[in-house]
Design a protein around this motif. Sequence first.
Motif: not given
Length: 254
Positions: A103-116, A206-215
Amino acid sequence: MLNFAIETARDAGGILLEKFGRKIKISKKGDIDLVTEADLASEALILERIRSHYPKHSILAEESGAASVAGGDATWKWIIDPLDGTTNFAHNYPCFCVTIALEHNGEVVVGVTYDPTRNELFAAEKGGGATLNGKPIRVSDIDKLGDSLLVTGFPYDIKNRKEPARHLHELLMLSRGVRRDGSAAIDLAYVACGRFEGFWEEGLNPWDVAAGTLLVKEAGGQTSYFDGSKLDIYRPPLVATNGLIHDQMIAVLK
Ligand code: IPD
Ligand code: CA
Ligand code: CA
């Protein structure tokens, strides 16, 4: 920073895969809420990497909480779930991931989800689109709830909630089907790449959805609260869709 997040998620996913299916230590955080030695090992690797590459950045990680650095730059914050799908993992059910957002200044700017287990790496950068293993992804173009495959999840305090059962029943009757896969971050990634038309869940963190909402957003989809208003990732519930069935889901959820 996108490449850093990708590399870190891949390495943490490697740790999960090494421990998957083996006898590992499992403890209870709540009645049905577990933590395993895999959650802790994955988180330790991610924290160590962030601290050595970006020592001034703040961190919000599921197992160790919030950490800001004295004299650091609080405008940057890493939001981490080192193992999303812990219950699946503990039961040897192969649906889990590592999910990391910045997150940068309260906005998610990068999101990565990896299913190994499937070697699937979903990544998004604000304004740069979303990818699966490096190839661009888009949400699906199905525009009728009746033709849609949906997914949901249930929070650990489900026994105190009434709405999830009503929503599940109504959306089951109105859609082609509803899945419950046990990893909110994967659910969101699957909306982003068009495998599901919509996802909804209450009681997330927030950790469940931060990357996924950006995706989802970068793949052309939509996210909101159950009444359609603007989502704050720190206070879910949320609904995420391909955009085309959003209002049809809101009509049931609100
Ligand atoms: C859980 C998963 C699950 C969702 C729960 C989450 P965890 O996260 O995302 O799908 O239904 O609400 O807490 O505990 O496996 O990291
Ligand atoms: Ca989680
Ligand atoms: Ca977790």
